[in-house]
Design a protein around this motif. Sequence first.
Motif, PDB file in Angstrom:
ATOM      1  N   ASN A  68       0.835  -1.195   0.000  1.00  0.00           N
ATOM      2  CA  ASN A  68       0.000   0.000   0.000  1.00  0.00           C
ATOM      3  C   ASN A  68       0.876   1.254   0.000  1.00  0.00           C
ATOM      4  O   ASN A  68       2.038   1.222   0.452  1.00  0.00           O
ATOM      5  CB  ASN A  68      -0.917   0.034   1.220  1.00  0.00           C
ATOM      6  CG  ASN A  68      -2.003  -1.027   1.122  1.00  0.00           C
ATOM      7  OD1 ASN A  68      -2.405  -1.420   0.023  1.00  0.00           O
ATOM      8  ND2 ASN A  68      -2.470  -1.507   2.263  1.00  0.00           N
ATOM      9  N   TYR A 100      -0.336  -2.559  -9.479  1.00  0.00           N
ATOM     10  CA  TYR A 100      -1.119  -3.638  -8.853  1.00  0.00           C
ATOM     11  C   TYR A 100      -2.426  -3.834  -9.620  1.00  0.00           C
ATOM     12  O   TYR A 100      -3.087  -2.867 -10.006  1.00  0.00           O
ATOM     13  CB  TYR A 100      -1.424  -3.312  -7.391  1.00  0.00           C
ATOM     14  CG  TYR A 100      -2.353  -4.316  -6.751  1.00  0.00           C
ATOM     15  CD1 TYR A 100      -1.926  -5.620  -6.534  1.00  0.00           C
ATOM     16  CD2 TYR A 100      -3.653  -3.976  -6.393  1.00  0.00           C
ATOM     17  CE1 TYR A 100      -2.764  -6.552  -5.972  1.00  0.00           C
ATOM     18  CE2 TYR A 100      -4.507  -4.907  -5.817  1.00  0.00           C
ATOM     19  CZ  TYR A 100      -4.054  -6.189  -5.612  1.00  0.00           C
ATOM     20  OH  TYR A 100      -4.888  -7.122  -5.054  1.00  0.00           O
ATOM     21  N   ARG A 101      -2.769  -5.102  -9.825  1.00  0.00           N
ATOM     22  CA  ARG A 101      -4.004  -5.443 -10.543  1.00  0.00           C
ATOM     23  C   ARG A 101      -4.957  -6.113  -9.569  1.00  0.00           C
ATOM     24  O   ARG A 101      -4.627  -7.113  -8.932  1.00  0.00           O
ATOM     25  CB  ARG A 101      -3.680  -6.363 -11.715  1.00  0.00           C
ATOM     26  CG  ARG A 101      -2.902  -5.650 -12.810  1.00  0.00           C
ATOM     27  CD  ARG A 101      -2.052  -6.602 -13.633  1.00  0.00           C
ATOM     28  NE  ARG A 101      -2.842  -7.620 -14.305  1.00  0.00           N
ATOM     29  CZ  ARG A 101      -2.310  -8.664 -14.925  1.00  0.00           C
ATOM     30  NH1 ARG A 101      -1.002  -8.834 -14.945  1.00  0.00           N
ATOM     31  NH2 ARG A 101      -3.096  -9.550 -15.522  1.00  0.00           N
ATOM     32  N   TYR A 102      -6.148  -5.546  -9.470  1.00  0.00           N
ATOM     33  CA  TYR A 102      -7.174  -6.028  -8.550  1.00  0.00           C
ATOM     34  C   TYR A 102      -7.787  -7.309  -9.138  1.00  0.00           C
ATOM     35  O   TYR A 102      -8.426  -7.284 -10.194  1.00  0.00           O
ATOM     36  CB  TYR A 102      -8.232  -4.945  -8.383  1.00  0.00           C
ATOM     37  CG  TYR A 102      -9.274  -5.235  -7.328  1.00  0.00           C
ATOM     38  CD1 TYR A 102      -8.925  -5.487  -6.001  1.00  0.00           C
ATOM     39  CD2 TYR A 102     -10.629  -5.232  -7.663  1.00  0.00           C
ATOM     40  CE1 TYR A 102      -9.888  -5.722  -5.030  1.00  0.00           C
ATOM     41  CE2 TYR A 102     -11.610  -5.467  -6.697  1.00  0.00           C
ATOM     42  CZ  TYR A 102     -11.233  -5.708  -5.389  1.00  0.00           C
ATOM     43  OH  TYR A 102     -12.185  -5.938  -4.439  1.00  0.00           O
ATOM     44  N   ASP A 103      -7.555  -8.448  -8.441  1.00  0.00           N
ATOM     45  CA  ASP A 103      -7.905  -9.743  -9.031  1.00  0.00           C
ATOM     46  C   ASP A 103      -9.376  -9.871  -9.398  1.00  0.00           C
ATOM     47  O   ASP A 103      -9.711 -10.504 -10.400  1.00  0.00           O
ATOM     48  CB  ASP A 103      -7.516 -10.866  -8.058  1.00  0.00           C
ATOM     49  CG  ASP A 103      -6.008 -11.085  -8.055  1.00  0.00           C
ATOM     50  OD1 ASP A 103      -5.525 -11.946  -8.807  1.00  0.00           O
ATOM     51  OD2 ASP A 103      -5.304 -10.377  -7.299  1.00  0.00           O
ATOM     52  N   HIS A 104     -10.248  -9.269  -8.609  1.00  0.00           N
ATOM     53  CA  HIS A 104     -11.677  -9.411  -8.902  1.00  0.00           C
ATOM     54  C   HIS A 104     -12.074  -8.736 -10.213  1.00  0.00           C
ATOM     55  O   HIS A 104     -13.119  -9.061 -10.783  1.00  0.00           O
ATOM     56  CB  HIS A 104     -12.508  -8.839  -7.750  1.00  0.00           C
ATOM     57  CG  HIS A 104     -12.376  -9.615  -6.481  1.00  0.00           C
ATOM     58  ND1 HIS A 104     -12.912 -10.862  -6.312  1.00  0.00           N
ATOM     59  CD2 HIS A 104     -11.731  -9.324  -5.316  1.00  0.00           C
ATOM     60  CE1 HIS A 104     -12.629 -11.303  -5.100  1.00  0.00           C
ATOM     61  NE2 HIS A 104     -11.908 -10.398  -4.480  1.00  0.00           N
ATOM     62  N   ASP A 105     -11.238  -7.816 -10.690  1.00  0.00           N
ATOM     63  CA  ASP A 105     -11.529  -7.138 -11.952  1.00  0.00           C
ATOM     64  C   ASP A 105     -10.890  -7.853 -13.147  1.00  0.00           C
ATOM     65  O   ASP A 105     -11.064  -7.424 -14.291  1.00  0.00           O
ATOM     66  CB  ASP A 105     -11.021  -5.685 -11.910  1.00  0.00           C
ATOM     67  CG  ASP A 105     -11.835  -4.838 -10.951  1.00  0.00           C
ATOM     68  OD1 ASP A 105     -12.960  -5.255 -10.617  1.00  0.00           O
ATOM     69  OD2 ASP A 105     -11.320  -3.791 -10.497  1.00  0.00           O
ATOM     70  N   SER A 113      -5.259 -12.529 -11.518  1.00  0.00           N
ATOM     71  CA  SER A 113      -4.344 -11.664 -12.262  1.00  0.00           C
ATOM     72  C   SER A 113      -3.063 -12.373 -12.649  1.00  0.00           C
ATOM     73  O   SER A 113      -2.408 -11.995 -13.616  1.00  0.00           O
ATOM     74  CB  SER A 113      -4.003 -10.426 -11.422  1.00  0.00           C
ATOM     75  OG  SER A 113      -3.256 -10.806 -10.266  1.00  0.00           O
TER      76      SER A 113
END
Length: 436
Positions: free
Chosen positions: A367, A382-387, A393
């Motif tokens: 963060n 950072y890639r938000y896995d839910h997206d 990801s």
Amino acid sequence: MSDLFAAAGLDRNAPHPLADRLRPQRLEEVAGQDHLVGPDGALTRAIRSGSIGSLIFWGPPGTGKTTVARLLAHETDLSFVQISAIFTGVADLKKTFEAARARRAMGQGTLLFVDEIHRFNRGQQDSFLPVMEDGSVTLIGATTENPSFELNAALLSRARVLTFKSLDAEAIEKLLQRAEQAEGKPLPLDEDARAALVAMADGDGRASLTLAEDVWRAAGEGEVFDRARLAEIVQRRAPIYDKAQEGHYNLISALHKCVRGSDPDAALYYFARMLVAGEDPLFLARRIVRMAVEDIGLADPQALVVANAAKDAYDFLGSPEGELALAQAVLYVATAPKSNAGYVAYKAARRLAEESGSPMPPKTILNAPTKLMKSEGYGEGYRYDHDEPDAFSGQDYWPEALGRQNLYRPVERGFEREIAKRLDYWERLRRERRGA
């Protein structure tokens, strides 16, 4: 030494228990220890060689340790001296050693038998070393506890450990027949009751003769007891078990290995043995929980739920009702599919954490609560896995200094078979997306 009665300072007509009256007068009369006193036994061979050396007799009560020590003194023409660690202090030991040295100066050796030798502290055990080394005494120590844990290494290095076995049913039966000959009358028991008495002795020859005496005292003229009446007369003899000593660890080890080996019947037997002997049920509950996480893990995630529920049920119900919940948990974990993959993975992770220092995690997954941290690249990319497609990801979360590690390897059993499929699927996606 004319016989064991003289050695013990007793007149043959003096009142003493049946077990004492039937003490063997020769080594070959000792029951149940053929590996020691049989024709090719360890002690028989030592006597033939002319020197027995110092010995530690390790075994349960009532297996002949004291009797064999007395007989060895007779066979080797040594003066027999018996002391007990319970009643002997430092001053008594000094007097005993001085007397042994005086006998040695006159050409007479001493066999010093020390009962309960494990009860001497480390310093007291060390005091035996000089008189063993100069030949003043041939030491025979008797113990019911594991010498590896209870005796000094220095003492063990100067003495050979000989193991006395619990008497089997055949050996107990021979003792009972010998008692019947000595008393001139049969035991007033039917066949089933006689077998029960042998079992009650629990491998203890002295106990079997004590039980026989109790039966003869209770029997009226022409009376023959069945199993139920025998139990009323002699009561029930508690199993040999010390919750703080080796018996405790032996049985819990047996229980755990039976669960790991998927043998519910044997597991239930050892569980019951520990309860009957007075083990704390909550100790068993904790061990069942440990079995669920160590030996079953994610092969059956419900095992931990069942184990914890059984512990809670026992807390709520107490004994004896709550014991059934624990027994049910034993059966569940024993019959569950087994995997220690989680246990192995955790140990590997601990070892890696201890050996790898403190490498920084990738900044991508950190963060950035301050402007400075954001400017340093924290959280960048950072890639938000839910997206992501398939909610995955495929990013690399490992410190760069370590590289990707594979610690958890699920087995092809139980639910872990499904976990393995997921991990394979994610690894395939990871490779595809890194390639893209």
